[in-house]
Design an enzyme around this catalytic site. Structure first.
Site, PDB file in Angstrom:
ATOM      1  N   ARG A  23     -43.631  21.588 -17.179  1.00 13.68           N
ATOM      2  CA  ARG A  23     -44.560  22.521 -16.512  1.00 13.68           C
ATOM      3  C   ARG A  23     -45.960  22.226 -17.039  1.00 13.68           C
ATOM      4  O   ARG A  23     -46.203  22.345 -18.246  1.00 13.68           O
ATOM      5  CB  ARG A  23     -44.155  23.969 -16.797  1.00 13.68           C
ATOM      6  CG  ARG A  23     -45.188  24.958 -16.319  1.00 13.68           C
ATOM      7  CD  ARG A  23     -44.683  26.381 -16.282  1.00 13.68           C
ATOM      8  NE  ARG A  23     -43.793  26.603 -15.165  1.00 13.68           N
ATOM      9  CZ  ARG A  23     -43.514  27.803 -14.657  1.00 13.68           C
ATOM     10  NH1 ARG A  23     -44.049  28.894 -15.175  1.00 13.68           N
ATOM     11  NH2 ARG A  23     -42.698  27.927 -13.629  1.00 13.68           N
ATOM     12  N   HIS A  77     -44.312  23.058  -6.730  1.00 14.47           N
ATOM     13  CA  HIS A  77     -43.256  23.787  -7.450  1.00 14.47           C
ATOM     14  C   HIS A  77     -41.932  23.544  -6.704  1.00 14.47           C
ATOM     15  O   HIS A  77     -41.385  24.445  -6.065  1.00 14.47           O
ATOM     16  CB  HIS A  77     -43.612  25.280  -7.502  1.00 14.47           C
ATOM     17  CG  HIS A  77     -42.864  26.073  -8.524  1.00 14.47           C
ATOM     18  ND1 HIS A  77     -41.941  25.512  -9.401  1.00 14.47           N
ATOM     19  CD2 HIS A  77     -42.899  27.413  -8.833  1.00 14.47           C
ATOM     20  CE1 HIS A  77     -41.450  26.452 -10.179  1.00 14.47           C
ATOM     21  NE2 HIS A  77     -42.007  27.604  -9.860  1.00 14.47           N
ATOM     22  N   GLN A 134     -38.689  25.781  -7.100  1.00 16.36           N
ATOM     23  CA  GLN A 134     -38.838  27.075  -6.437  1.00 16.36           C
ATOM     24  C   GLN A 134     -38.509  26.942  -4.943  1.00 16.36           C
ATOM     25  O   GLN A 134     -37.744  27.740  -4.393  1.00 16.36           O
ATOM     26  CB  GLN A 134     -40.274  27.581  -6.637  1.00 16.36           C
ATOM     27  CG  GLN A 134     -40.517  28.948  -6.048  1.00 16.36           C
ATOM     28  CD  GLN A 134     -39.789  30.042  -6.809  1.00 16.36           C
ATOM     29  OE1 GLN A 134     -39.944  30.171  -8.018  1.00 16.36           O
ATOM     30  NE2 GLN A 134     -38.992  30.834  -6.112  1.00 16.36           N
ATOM     31  N   ASP A 143     -47.304  35.018  -2.743  1.00 19.29           N
ATOM     32  CA  ASP A 143     -47.415  34.623  -4.157  1.00 19.29           C
ATOM     33  C   ASP A 143     -48.763  35.147  -4.663  1.00 19.29           C
ATOM     34  O   ASP A 143     -49.617  35.583  -3.880  1.00 19.29           O
ATOM     35  CB  ASP A 143     -47.314  33.088  -4.269  1.00 19.29           C
ATOM     36  CG  ASP A 143     -47.381  32.587  -5.707  1.00 19.29           C
ATOM     37  OD1 ASP A 143     -47.129  33.368  -6.642  1.00 19.29           O
ATOM     38  OD2 ASP A 143     -47.699  31.384  -5.904  1.00 19.29           O
ATOM     39  N   CYS A 193     -42.012  34.456  -5.263  1.00 18.43           N
ATOM     40  CA  CYS A 193     -41.436  33.641  -6.345  1.00 18.43           C
ATOM     41  C   CYS A 193     -41.439  34.386  -7.672  1.00 18.43           C
ATOM     42  O   CYS A 193     -40.694  34.028  -8.576  1.00 18.43           O
ATOM     43  CB  CYS A 193     -42.203  32.332  -6.463  1.00 18.43           C
ATOM     44  SG  CYS A 193     -43.970  32.572  -6.747  1.00 18.43           S
ATOM     45  N   ARG A 204     -32.475  30.662  -8.856  1.00 20.98           N
ATOM     46  CA  ARG A 204     -33.104  29.576  -9.621  1.00 20.98           C
ATOM     47  C   ARG A 204     -32.055  28.932 -10.535  1.00 20.98           C
ATOM     48  O   ARG A 204     -31.999  27.720 -10.693  1.00 20.98           O
ATOM     49  CB  ARG A 204     -34.275  30.098 -10.475  1.00 20.98           C
ATOM     50  CG  ARG A 204     -35.484  30.599  -9.704  1.00 20.98           C
ATOM     51  CD  ARG A 204     -36.220  29.505  -8.970  1.00 20.98           C
ATOM     52  NE  ARG A 204     -36.704  28.442  -9.844  1.00 20.98           N
ATOM     53  CZ  ARG A 204     -37.839  28.481 -10.570  1.00 20.98           C
ATOM     54  NH1 ARG A 204     -38.625  29.532 -10.489  1.00 20.98           N
ATOM     55  NH2 ARG A 204     -38.200  27.457 -11.320  1.00 20.98           N
TER      56      ARG A 204
HETATM   57  N1   CP Z   1     -41.195  31.692 -10.223  1.00 20.93           N
HETATM   58  C1   CP Z   1     -41.384  31.119 -11.429  1.00 20.93           C
HETATM   59  O1   CP Z   1     -41.490  29.886 -11.567  1.00 20.93           O
HETATM   60  O2   CP Z   1     -41.440  32.008 -12.456  1.00 20.93           O
HETATM   61  P1   CP Z   1     -41.866  31.698 -13.971  1.00 20.93           P
HETATM   62  O3   CP Z   1     -43.336  31.324 -13.937  1.00 20.93           O
HETATM   63  O4   CP Z   1     -41.608  32.954 -14.724  1.00 20.93           O
HETATM   64  O5   CP Z   1     -41.052  30.527 -14.470  1.00 20.93           O
HETATM   65  N1  NVA Z   2     -48.673  30.031  -8.014  1.00 22.70           N
HETATM   66  C1  NVA Z   2     -48.166  30.594  -9.249  1.00 22.70           C
HETATM   67  C2  NVA Z   2     -46.695  30.480  -9.301  1.00 22.70           C
HETATM   68  C3  NVA Z   2     -46.038  31.031 -10.536  1.00 22.70           C
HETATM   69  C4  NVA Z   2     -44.559  30.852 -10.529  1.00 22.70           C
HETATM   70  C5  NVA Z   2     -48.814  29.890 -10.432  1.00 22.70           C
HETATM   71  O1  NVA Z   2     -48.968  28.663 -10.393  1.00 22.70           O
HETATM   72  O2  NVA Z   2     -49.195  30.567 -11.396  1.00 22.70           O
END
Ligand code: CP
Ligand code: NVA
Length: 308
Positions: A104, A131, A134, A224, A264, A292
């Site tokens: 990440r 992502h 997701q 989101d 999400c 997930r």
């Molecule tokens: N939806 C998602 O990726 O959640 P987190 O940021 O908590 O991993």
């Molecule tokens: N768009 C959001 C998604 C989090 C799961 C971010 O990148 O923070």
């Protein structure tokens, strides 16, 4: 031989996607029946996270445990990817210890560079651009609720961000109509639109600045956060610019009756979605979160057992 990565949905063939969905169904029902196969016994996963996470981190760690393997979580403080040492050196070194990397990052380039320099599979667990885990979960969850994806319309209300891009790509791949309404200046970017055209016939995507129009006749309404991780300095401006883009009960009433509401998570209650909608009868956000785990087990099996 190059390992198989999941940096973007475009890394997966239609056959891979179908395999993931099929394995997910099997893994989920085996778990419900208490059956415990351990196909990843002896395998180790490195979770390299530059940003916070609840769902992604926990679901990957639990997935590895349930499949018989183990996971090591490495935060920014631990390895400081690209600062303490180069992305290439981290990728080359981790490739000697573990069997796959879940990553990440702030910039998507870091995921691409890690994949290029790893001799083991790299899974994108969210970058600023995509992502994919997701999106695979989202489409699986829709299929689980509706039995088929055929003829469905998914409407995304909000930022043309990482979550929206991966969802748009997977919808295009699977022939699902995808509509997105974003404020001016926050639409899906042109580089992405060019890419989606080359990957698909490009006829299943509609972009607008009108949420009411976008949700008309929709089977699924998705939203989101307005402020993704890494964009905190723009919070006040974004909150102003996204006024009118909240998924509230009057907006949901414009969609098909019984339309699914998805997010999400993490959600900012009262900003992109109201409590009433998030906690309402159409919301499937916690099923989405649960899936997930099941979908990522399938992704791990697909990538870690490729060729075996
Ligand atoms: N939806 C998602 O990726 O959640 P987190 O940021 O908590 O991993
Ligand atoms: N768009 C959001 C998604 C989090 C799961 C971010 O990148 O923070």
């Amino acid at each position: 031989m190059q390992p198989k990565h999941l940096v973007t949905i475009a890394d997966l063939s239609l056959d891979d996607i179908n395999k993931i969905f099929h394995m997910t169904r099997e893994l989920k029902s085996s778990q419900a029946e208490g059956k415990t196969a351990k196909p990843l016994e002896g395998k180790t996963l490195a979770l390299v996270f530059e940003k916070s996470s609840l769902r992604t981190r926990v679901s990957f760690e639990v997935a590895m445990g349930q499949l018989g393997g183990s996971a090591i979580y490495l935060s920014r403080q631990d390895i400081d990817l690209g600062h303490r040492e180069s992305v290439r050196d981290v990728a080359m070194t981790l490739s000697r210890y573990v069997n796959a990397i879940v990553l990440r990052t702030f910039t998507h380039k870091t995921v691409v560079e890690t994949a290029k320099n790893s001799t083991i599979p790299v899974i994108n667990a969210l970058s600023d651009y995509y992502h994919p885990c997701q999106a695979l979960t989202d489409l699986y969850t829709i299929m689980e609720k509706r039995e088929t994806l055929k003829g469905l319309k998914v409407s995304f209300i909000g930022d043309g961000n990482n979550v929206a891009r991966s969802l748009a790509l997977l919808c295009a791949r699977l022939g699902v109509t995808f509509r997105i309404a974003s404020p001016k200046g926050y639409e899906l970017d042109n580089a992405f639109l060019d890419k989606i055209k080359t990957l698909t016939k490009g006829n299943s995507l509609t972009i607008s600045n009108n949420p009411r129009e976008a949700v008309e006749d929709a089977d699924v309404i998705y939203t989101d956060t307005w402020v993704s991780m890494g964009q905190e300095a723009e919070t006040e401006k974004r909150r102003r610019d996204f006024q009118g883009y909240c998924v509230d009960a009057p907006l949901v009433a414009q969609a098909k009756s019984g339309a699914l509401v998805m997010h999400c998570l993490p959600a900012h209650r009262g900003e992109e979605i109201t409590d009433e909608v998030l906690d309402g009868p159409n919301s499937i956000v916690y099923d989405q979160a649960e899936n997930r785990l099941h979908v990522q087990k399938a992704i791990l099996k697909l990538l870690l057992l490729a060729g075996s």
